[in-house]
Design an enzyme around this catalytic site. Structure first.
Site, PDB file in Angstrom:
ATOM      1  NE  ARG A 173      33.761 -10.911 -14.471  1.00  0.00           N
ATOM      2  CZ  ARG A 173      33.000 -10.119 -13.745  1.00  0.00           C
ATOM      3  NH1 ARG A 173      32.197  -9.261 -14.328  1.00  0.00           N
ATOM      4  NH2 ARG A 173      33.020 -10.188 -12.430  1.00  0.00           N
ATOM      5  CE  LYS A 175      36.538  -9.546 -10.571  1.00  0.00           C
ATOM      6  NZ  LYS A 175      36.086 -10.316  -9.426  1.00  0.00           N
ATOM      7  CD  GLU A 177      40.469 -15.862  -6.092  1.00  0.00           C
ATOM      8  OE1 GLU A 177      40.921 -15.654  -7.231  1.00  0.00           O
ATOM      9  OE2 GLU A 177      39.468 -16.587  -5.889  1.00  0.00           O
ATOM     10  CE  LYS A 201      31.764 -14.080 -12.860  1.00  0.00           C
ATOM     11  NZ  LYS A 201      32.534 -15.324 -12.839  1.00  0.00           N
ATOM     12  CG  HIS A 223      38.456 -19.857 -10.029  1.00  0.00           C
ATOM     13  ND1 HIS A 223      39.749 -19.406 -10.048  1.00  0.00           N
ATOM     14  CD2 HIS A 223      37.818 -19.131  -9.070  1.00  0.00           C
ATOM     15  CE1 HIS A 223      39.881 -18.439  -9.149  1.00  0.00           C
ATOM     16  NE2 HIS A 223      38.729 -18.256  -8.540  1.00  0.00           N
ATOM     17  CG  HIS A 236      34.158 -23.151  -8.653  1.00  0.00           C
ATOM     18  ND1 HIS A 236      33.894 -22.380  -9.758  1.00  0.00           N
ATOM     19  CD2 HIS A 236      34.403 -22.267  -7.656  1.00  0.00           C
ATOM     20  CE1 HIS A 236      33.973 -21.095  -9.434  1.00  0.00           C
ATOM     21  NE2 HIS A 236      34.293 -21.007  -8.169  1.00  0.00           N
ATOM     22  CD  GLU A 282      32.757 -15.781 -16.424  1.00  0.00           C
ATOM     23  OE1 GLU A 282      32.839 -15.112 -15.373  1.00  0.00           O
ATOM     24  OE2 GLU A 282      32.724 -17.006 -16.464  1.00  0.00           O
ATOM     25  CG  HIS A 302      36.915 -19.403  -3.355  1.00  0.00           C
ATOM     26  ND1 HIS A 302      36.357 -20.126  -4.385  1.00  0.00           N
ATOM     27  CD2 HIS A 302      37.473 -18.308  -3.933  1.00  0.00           C
ATOM     28  CE1 HIS A 302      36.556 -19.492  -5.520  1.00  0.00           C
ATOM     29  NE2 HIS A 302      37.225 -18.383  -5.284  1.00  0.00           N
TER      30      HIS A 302
HETATM   31  N1  NAD Z   1      31.809 -12.447  -6.736  1.00  0.00           N
HETATM   32  C1  NAD Z   1      33.009 -12.794  -7.119  1.00  0.00           C
HETATM   33  O1  NAD Z   1      33.519 -12.344  -8.159  1.00  0.00           O
HETATM   34  C2  NAD Z   1      33.804 -13.757  -6.271  1.00  0.00           C
HETATM   35  C3  NAD Z   1      35.160 -13.947  -6.520  1.00  0.00           C
HETATM   36  C4  NAD Z   1      35.889 -14.784  -5.663  1.00  0.00           C
HETATM   37  C5  NAD Z   1      35.236 -15.399  -4.597  1.00  0.00           C
HETATM   38  N2  NAD Z   1      33.905 -15.208  -4.403  1.00  0.00           N
HETATM   39  C6  NAD Z   1      33.219 -15.823  -3.270  1.00  0.00           C
HETATM   40  O2  NAD Z   1      33.757 -15.281  -2.071  1.00  0.00           O
HETATM   41  C7  NAD Z   1      33.567 -16.211  -1.002  1.00  0.00           C
HETATM   42  C8  NAD Z   1      34.824 -16.303  -0.188  1.00  0.00           C
HETATM   43  O3  NAD Z   1      35.074 -15.050   0.347  1.00  0.00           O
HETATM   44  P1  NAD Z   1      36.057 -14.834   1.576  1.00  0.00           P
HETATM   45  O4  NAD Z   1      37.274 -15.608   1.378  1.00  0.00           O
HETATM   46  O5  NAD Z   1      36.140 -13.375   1.792  1.00  0.00           O
HETATM   47  O6  NAD Z   1      35.328 -15.597   2.748  1.00  0.00           O
HETATM   48  P2  NAD Z   1      34.219 -15.298   3.841  1.00  0.00           P
HETATM   49  O7  NAD Z   1      33.275 -14.246   3.459  1.00  0.00           O
HETATM   50  O8  NAD Z   1      33.701 -16.620   4.217  1.00  0.00           O
HETATM   51  O9  NAD Z   1      35.091 -14.802   5.067  1.00  0.00           O
HETATM   52  C9  NAD Z   1      36.024 -15.688   5.630  1.00  0.00           C
HETATM   53  C10 NAD Z   1      35.940 -15.722   7.154  1.00  0.00           C
HETATM   54  O10 NAD Z   1      36.500 -14.520   7.654  1.00  0.00           O
HETATM   55  C11 NAD Z   1      35.608 -13.899   8.580  1.00  0.00           C
HETATM   56  N3  NAD Z   1      35.892 -12.468   8.456  1.00  0.00           N
HETATM   57  C12 NAD Z   1      35.552 -11.605   7.478  1.00  0.00           C
HETATM   58  N4  NAD Z   1      36.167 -10.430   7.670  1.00  0.00           N
HETATM   59  C13 NAD Z   1      36.888 -10.537   8.802  1.00  0.00           C
HETATM   60  C14 NAD Z   1      37.768  -9.665   9.507  1.00  0.00           C
HETATM   61  N5  NAD Z   1      38.057  -8.454   9.047  1.00  0.00           N
HETATM   62  N6  NAD Z   1      38.317 -10.113  10.654  1.00  0.00           N
HETATM   63  C15 NAD Z   1      38.076 -11.356  11.104  1.00  0.00           C
HETATM   64  N7  NAD Z   1      37.303 -12.241  10.474  1.00  0.00           N
HETATM   65  C16 NAD Z   1      36.714 -11.828   9.333  1.00  0.00           C
HETATM   66  C17 NAD Z   1      34.253 -14.366   8.153  1.00  0.00           C
HETATM   67  O11 NAD Z   1      33.341 -14.308   9.229  1.00  0.00           O
HETATM   68  C18 NAD Z   1      34.534 -15.794   7.736  1.00  0.00           C
HETATM   69  O12 NAD Z   1      34.582 -16.631   8.867  1.00  0.00           O
HETATM   70  C19 NAD Z   1      33.188 -17.531  -1.648  1.00  0.00           C
HETATM   71  O13 NAD Z   1      31.824 -17.762  -1.400  1.00  0.00           O
HETATM   72  C20 NAD Z   1      33.440 -17.303  -3.136  1.00  0.00           C
HETATM   73  O14 NAD Z   1      32.549 -18.035  -3.945  1.00  0.00           O
HETATM   74  C21 NAD Z   1      33.191 -14.394  -5.218  1.00  0.00           C
END
Ligand code: NAD
Length: 363
Positions: free
Chosen positions: A241, A227, A185, A143, A248, A252, A237, A264
């Site tokens: 799925r 998953k 998650e 996704k 969520h 959301h 989906e 999130h």
């Molecule tokens: N595609 C999918 O199936 C799916 C599923 C769940 C969530 N999402 C999406 O994922 C996003 C959230 O992802 P996330 O929680 O990874 O957040 P993110 O990508 O915003 O990262 C969170 C924070 O951590 C920092 N960061 C990343 N890696 C780091 C590291 N190793 N060390 C220090 N800082 C680091 C980033 O700069 C950011 O400030 C949302 O936009 C959500 O919609 C997508």
């Protein structure tokens, strides 16, 4: 090191999980993608904290390569960022046979995957997730997408990666709030999978916060494996799925109403609580079951605080959810561990009551 194979068309791919797995990345490129031009999309903040490891490894990669650094914020998960990536790829002369690599959390993974899905009608990409949330969830399953106005992930495509590398070392620089988000998650996966996984997660909650490698390896692998099963059966989906959206619909809405001030993974935990209260309200679960499910969420209480909610606004925001049909909100609800109901409808008053109870749980 653990490996989970995701069997999707046109090409199956492997999710490799463990400490130092990033070290195997140059060898993977050499064996599976020799001569490919590489384009890296990298999380700016993460890069600053891990530039030693990343640059060290880059020097071992002989392919022609270029990179772009992006600040990972929901505000940047937009068409503007997508255009920046595409423009830079064009200027670097990336052709159809280029390989795009997302190195960052879910924001970078989603926007990069979408950039790969749409550049020259689709090019290959690899996910190297660096947050816990991205390791257990967003990097697997294909996704991809961006936000539009306040609507989360409303523009996107299904586009499977060619490989995923989850290196636990990246979690060392991640702050506790982000670890908690990933755990939100994992909590979802524990309810979806079975009571054994739930009990293991409950028992080892503090070890995960303290980044115990063996426990992390197990919970990430379990989550990815769940998953995998779902994605293999219903990639786009149209049915099963949807189970991954447990909690969520509420989450959301919380994120969009609070303009992304709440993260999130935190919104998912609050959303899970609200969805369990709704299950109870609809008599799908007993009071005892509700109490049992809330036991795990109770562990999150020290780490999550919700802004004081405007429930009517939240309810309105739920109507933008992609699972809805004919303007009716459809919920994914838990009946028991591993027993999930899809497309459940509820009266507005029942939903408002569940939201109130769920948000009071975190006060
Ligand atoms: N595609 C999918 O199936 C799916 C599923 C769940 C969530 N999402 C999406 O994922 C996003 C959230 O992802 P996330 O929680 O990874 O957040 P993110 O990508 O915003 O990262 C969170 C924070 O951590 C920092 N960061 C990343 N890696 C780091 C590291 N190793 N060390 C220090 N800082 C680091 C980033 O700069 C950011 O400030 C949302 O936009 C959500 O919609 C997508």
């Amino acid at each position: 090191m653990n490996k989970v194979s995701v069997n999707v068309k046109p090409k199956p791919y492997e999710v490799v999980i463990g400490k130092n797995v990033f070290n195997h990345f140059p060898a993977k490129l050499k064996s599976d993608f020799p001569e490919r031009q590489l384009f890296f999309v990298i999380d700016k903040k993460m890069y600053k904290l891990n530039s030693g490891i990343i640059d060290g490894l880059f020097s071992k990669i002989k392919n022609k390569k270029s990179k772009i650094l992006i600040s990972a914020t929901e505000k940047n998960k937009t068409y503007d960022t997508l255009t920046r990536i595409h423009r830079k790829m064009m200027r670097a002369n990336c052709g159809r046979d280029c390989l795009v690599i997302a190195l960052g959390g879910g924001i970078i993974g989603d926007v990069t995957g979408f950039a790969a899905a749409t550049y020259m009608r689709g090019v290959d990409y690899i996910q190297i997730p660096t947050t816990l949330l991205a390791m257990v969830d967003s990097s697997v399953g294909g996704k991809t997408g961006i936000n539009l106005d306040t609507a989360k992930n409303i523009i996107g495509a299904f586009h499977q990666p060619r490989a995923v590398f989850c290196d636990l070392n990246f979690l060392r620089t991640l702050n506790r709030e982000e670890i908690i988000c990933g755990m939100g998650e994992i909590a979802k996966y524990s309810f979806l999978t079975n009571k054994t996984f739930y009990d293991y997660f409950l028992r080892n909650f503090d070890k995960i916060i303290n980044l115990n490698n063996a426990v992390l390896n197990k919970v990430i692998s379990e989550s990815v494996n769940y998953k995998r099963c779902v994605v293999e059966e219903d990639e786009k989906e149209s049915g099963l799925r949807k189970v991954l959206n447990l909690g969520h619909t509420f989450a959301h809405a919380i994120e969009s109403v609070y303009k992304h001030k709440i993260k999130h993974g935190q919104a998912v935990v609050a959303g899970l609580a609200m969805s369990f209260y709704l299950s109870a309200e609809l008599n799908l679960i007993s009071e005892n079951q509700l109490r049992e499910y809330l036991k795990l969420l109770d562990k999150f209480r020290n780490y999550i605080s919700l802004p004081s909610p405007d429930f009517n606004r939240l309810y309105k925001a739920m109507h933008i959810d992609k699972k809805n049909r004919l303007n009716k909100i459809r919920f994914v609800l838990l009946k028991d561990f591993g027993n999930i109901l899809l497309d459940v409808e509820a009266e507005k008053q029942q939903v408002l009551k569940a939201m109130r109870s769920g948000s009071e749980f975190f006060v």
